[in-house]
Design a protein around this motif. Structure first.
Motif, PDB file in Angstrom:
ATOM      1  N   MET A   1       0.850  -1.178   0.000  1.00  0.00           N
ATOM      2  CA  MET A   1       0.000   0.000   0.000  1.00  0.00           C
ATOM      3  C   MET A   1       0.895   1.240   0.000  1.00  0.00           C
ATOM      4  SD  MET A   1      -3.241   0.720   2.497  1.00  0.00           S
ATOM      5  CE  MET A   1      -2.364   0.731   4.032  1.00  0.00           C
ATOM      6  N   SER A   2       0.673   2.158  -0.934  1.00  0.00           N
ATOM      7  CA  SER A   2       1.479   3.375  -1.015  1.00  0.00           C
ATOM      8  C   SER A   2       0.989   4.404   0.007  1.00  0.00           C
ATOM      9  CB  SER A   2       1.414   3.963  -2.428  1.00  0.00           C
ATOM     10  OG  SER A   2       0.208   4.663  -2.612  1.00  0.00           O
ATOM     11  N   ALA A   3       1.769   5.475   0.168  1.00  0.00           N
ATOM     12  CA  ALA A   3       1.436   6.534   1.133  1.00  0.00           C
ATOM     13  C   ALA A   3       0.130   7.241   0.786  1.00  0.00           C
ATOM     14  CB  ALA A   3       2.580   7.534   1.210  1.00  0.00           C
ATOM     15  N   ASN A   4      -0.285   7.218  -0.486  1.00  0.00           N
ATOM     16  CA  ASN A   4      -1.527   7.889  -0.894  1.00  0.00           C
ATOM     17  C   ASN A   4      -2.748   6.990  -0.800  1.00  0.00           C
ATOM     18  OD1 ASN A   4      -0.467  10.405  -1.401  1.00  0.00           O
ATOM     19  ND2 ASN A   4       0.023   9.945  -3.514  1.00  0.00           N
ATOM     20  N   GLU A   5      -2.547   5.740  -0.430  1.00  0.00           N
ATOM     21  CA  GLU A   5      -3.661   4.799  -0.366  1.00  0.00           C
ATOM     22  C   GLU A   5      -4.178   4.655   1.059  1.00  0.00           C
ATOM     23  OE1 GLU A   5      -2.860   1.021  -2.179  1.00  0.00           O
ATOM     24  OE2 GLU A   5      -1.751   1.947  -3.805  1.00  0.00           O
ATOM     25  N   LEU A   6      -5.449   4.405   1.165  1.00  0.00           N
ATOM     26  CA  LEU A   6      -6.074   4.108   2.447  1.00  0.00           C
ATOM     27  C   LEU A   6      -6.258   2.606   2.560  1.00  0.00           C
ATOM     28  CD1 LEU A   6      -8.885   6.813   2.417  1.00  0.00           C
ATOM     29  CD2 LEU A   6      -6.676   6.921   3.584  1.00  0.00           C
ATOM     30  N   SER A   7      -6.249   2.111   3.769  1.00  0.00           N
ATOM     31  CA  SER A   7      -6.563   0.695   3.963  1.00  0.00           C
ATOM     32  C   SER A   7      -8.046   0.506   3.672  1.00  0.00           C
ATOM     33  CB  SER A   7      -6.249   0.265   5.395  1.00  0.00           C
ATOM     34  OG  SER A   7      -7.205   0.804   6.296  1.00  0.00           O
ATOM     35  N   PRO A   8      -8.455  -0.710   3.314  1.00  0.00           N
ATOM     36  CA  PRO A   8      -9.892  -0.947   3.113  1.00  0.00           C
ATOM     37  C   PRO A   8     -10.720  -0.580   4.346  1.00  0.00           C
ATOM     38  CG  PRO A   8      -8.631  -2.767   2.215  1.00  0.00           C
ATOM     39  CD  PRO A   8      -7.646  -1.888   2.961  1.00  0.00           C
ATOM     40  N   ALA A   9     -10.179  -0.830   5.545  1.00  0.00           N
ATOM     41  CA  ALA A   9     -10.916  -0.499   6.765  1.00  0.00           C
ATOM     42  C   ALA A   9     -11.082   1.013   6.913  1.00  0.00           C
ATOM     43  CB  ALA A   9     -10.206  -1.079   7.989  1.00  0.00           C
TER      44      ALA A   9
ATOM     45  N   ALA B   1      -5.338   9.505   1.021  1.00  0.00           N
ATOM     46  CA  ALA B   1      -4.621   9.904   2.230  1.00  0.00           C
ATOM     47  C   ALA B   1      -4.393  11.411   2.236  1.00  0.00           C
ATOM     48  CB  ALA B   1      -3.300   9.159   2.318  1.00  0.00           C
ATOM     49  N   GLY B   2      -4.912  12.073   3.261  1.00  0.00           N
ATOM     50  CA  GLY B   2      -4.712  13.501   3.427  1.00  0.00           C
ATOM     51  C   GLY B   2      -5.609  14.403   2.614  1.00  0.00           C
ATOM     52  N   PHE B   3      -6.583  13.841   1.889  1.00  0.00           N
ATOM     53  CA  PHE B   3      -7.414  14.648   0.980  1.00  0.00           C
ATOM     54  C   PHE B   3      -8.823  14.091   0.886  1.00  0.00           C
ATOM     55  CE2 PHE B   3      -9.242  15.517  -3.202  1.00  0.00           C
ATOM     56  CZ  PHE B   3      -9.089  16.888  -3.294  1.00  0.00           C
ATOM     57  N   CYS B   4      -9.798  14.998   0.821  1.00  0.00           N
ATOM     58  CA  CYS B   4     -11.193  14.616   0.583  1.00  0.00           C
ATOM     59  C   CYS B   4     -11.871  15.709  -0.240  1.00  0.00           C
ATOM     60  CB  CYS B   4     -11.935  14.449   1.904  1.00  0.00           C
ATOM     61  SG  CYS B   4     -13.689  14.028   1.697  1.00  0.00           S
ATOM     62  N   GLU B   5     -12.670  15.282  -1.211  1.00  0.00           N
ATOM     63  CA  GLU B   5     -13.470  16.217  -2.003  1.00  0.00           C
ATOM     64  C   GLU B   5     -14.935  15.842  -1.870  1.00  0.00           C
ATOM     65  OE1 GLU B   5     -12.721  17.761  -6.280  1.00  0.00           O
ATOM     66  OE2 GLU B   5     -14.151  16.093  -6.473  1.00  0.00           O
ATOM     67  N   LEU B   6     -15.756  16.854  -1.593  1.00  0.00           N
ATOM     68  CA  LEU B   6     -17.200  16.693  -1.512  1.00  0.00           C
ATOM     69  C   LEU B   6     -17.857  17.628  -2.508  1.00  0.00           C
ATOM     70  CD1 LEU B   6     -17.697  16.827   2.372  1.00  0.00           C
ATOM     71  CD2 LEU B   6     -17.315  14.811   0.936  1.00  0.00           C
ATOM     72  N   THR B   7     -18.963  17.188  -3.086  1.00  0.00           N
ATOM     73  CA  THR B   7     -19.739  18.051  -3.972  1.00  0.00           C
ATOM     74  C   THR B   7     -21.178  18.121  -3.478  1.00  0.00           C
ATOM     75  OG1 THR B   7     -20.257  16.246  -5.495  1.00  0.00           O
ATOM     76  CG2 THR B   7     -18.310  17.579  -6.007  1.00  0.00           C
ATOM     77  N   LEU B   8     -21.797  19.260  -3.741  1.00  0.00           N
ATOM     78  CA  LEU B   8     -23.150  19.515  -3.274  1.00  0.00           C
ATOM     79  C   LEU B   8     -23.907  20.255  -4.360  1.00  0.00           C
ATOM     80  CD1 LEU B   8     -25.202  19.675  -0.874  1.00  0.00           C
ATOM     81  CD2 LEU B   8     -24.089  21.806  -0.249  1.00  0.00           C
TER      82      LEU B   8
ATOM     83  N   TYR C   1      -9.694  12.475   8.891  1.00  0.00           N
ATOM     84  CA  TYR C   1      -9.956  11.074   9.243  1.00  0.00           C
ATOM     85  C   TYR C   1      -8.967  10.126   8.574  1.00  0.00           C
ATOM     86  CZ  TYR C   1     -14.252  10.780  12.028  1.00  0.00           C
ATOM     87  OH  TYR C   1     -15.167  10.810  13.048  1.00  0.00           O
ATOM     88  N   THR C   2      -8.433  10.505   7.441  1.00  0.00           N
ATOM     89  CA  THR C   2      -7.508   9.605   6.744  1.00  0.00           C
ATOM     90  C   THR C   2      -6.208   9.409   7.511  1.00  0.00           C
ATOM     91  OG1 THR C   2      -6.401  11.284   5.356  1.00  0.00           O
ATOM     92  CG2 THR C   2      -8.469  10.306   4.490  1.00  0.00           C
ATOM     93  N   ALA C   3      -5.922  10.270   8.498  1.00  0.00           N
ATOM     94  CA  ALA C   3      -4.703  10.143   9.299  1.00  0.00           C
ATOM     95  C   ALA C   3      -4.891   9.221  10.496  1.00  0.00           C
ATOM     96  CB  ALA C   3      -4.252  11.523   9.783  1.00  0.00           C
ATOM     97  N   LEU C   4      -6.122   8.778  10.739  1.00  0.00           N
ATOM     98  CA  LEU C   4      -6.430   7.965  11.918  1.00  0.00           C
ATOM     99  C   LEU C   4      -6.510   6.491  11.591  1.00  0.00           C
ATOM    100  CD1 LEU C   4      -9.352   9.988  13.517  1.00  0.00           C
ATOM    101  CD2 LEU C   4      -6.916  10.156  14.017  1.00  0.00           C
ATOM    102  N   ASP C   5      -6.354   5.682  12.638  1.00  0.00           N
ATOM    103  CA  ASP C   5      -6.687   4.272  12.525  1.00  0.00           C
ATOM    104  C   ASP C   5      -8.198   4.173  12.343  1.00  0.00           C
ATOM    105  OD1 ASP C   5      -4.082   3.342  12.912  1.00  0.00           O
ATOM    106  OD2 ASP C   5      -4.312   3.357  15.100  1.00  0.00           O
TER     107      ASP C   5
END
Length: 149
Positions: free
Chosen positions: A1-9, A36-43, A74-78
């Protein structure tokens, strides 16, 4: 898993958390990017998110920025970890006049108990994006606790 990937959990936990947010669900917000470290939301624009002049309401702009940056955090947390917003400052730079609001949150610095994030909020009108708000946020990492009934 690379640094930009999140675990499935992590991925599943973040998506489930977003889906349980009543305000984002009621306004038809969507999570359109997560890494990892990024989120985009649209409305999408609707009467439910409008103020009296036909713009996106400033409170809606703030809520979208808060959620986009919060889920970046949240991507920085377990997967068991939880966050709450400790504070944020929002600068509205242009009227939210358009058909879609886009919040792009990212982590600035992640510590053991505090995570500092930022969000840029754009409004899309006729295919063009205009920066309409900037936000800086501090998140507080909570120990794992049972969900409130």
């Amino acid at each position: 898993m690379s640094a930009n990937e999140l675990s499935p959990a992590q991925y599943d936990k973040i998506h489930a958390s977003f889906a349980s947010q009543g305000v984002m669900t009621a306004w038809d917000a969507r999570m359109t990017a997560l890494r990892a470290g990024f989120c985009e939301l649209t409305l999408p624009f609707s009467e439910r998110v409008a103020q009296q002049h036909g713009f996106f309401h400033g409170g809606v702009i703030g809520a979208l920025a808060d959620s986009a940056a919060g889920y970046a955090g949240y991507t920085a947390l377990d997967p068991e970890g939880e966050l709450v917003t400790a504070e944020y400052k929002l600068n509205i730079l242009a009227p939210g006049l358009g058909d879609t609001l886009i919040g792009r949150g990212k982590i600035v610095k992640s510590g053991r108990t505090l995570i500092v994030t930022t969000a840029e909020v754009f409004v899309r009108r006729d295919g063009q994006e205009t920066l309409c708000a900037l936000m800086q946020q501090t998140l507080f990492a909570l120990p794992s606790t049972p969900k409130r009934a």
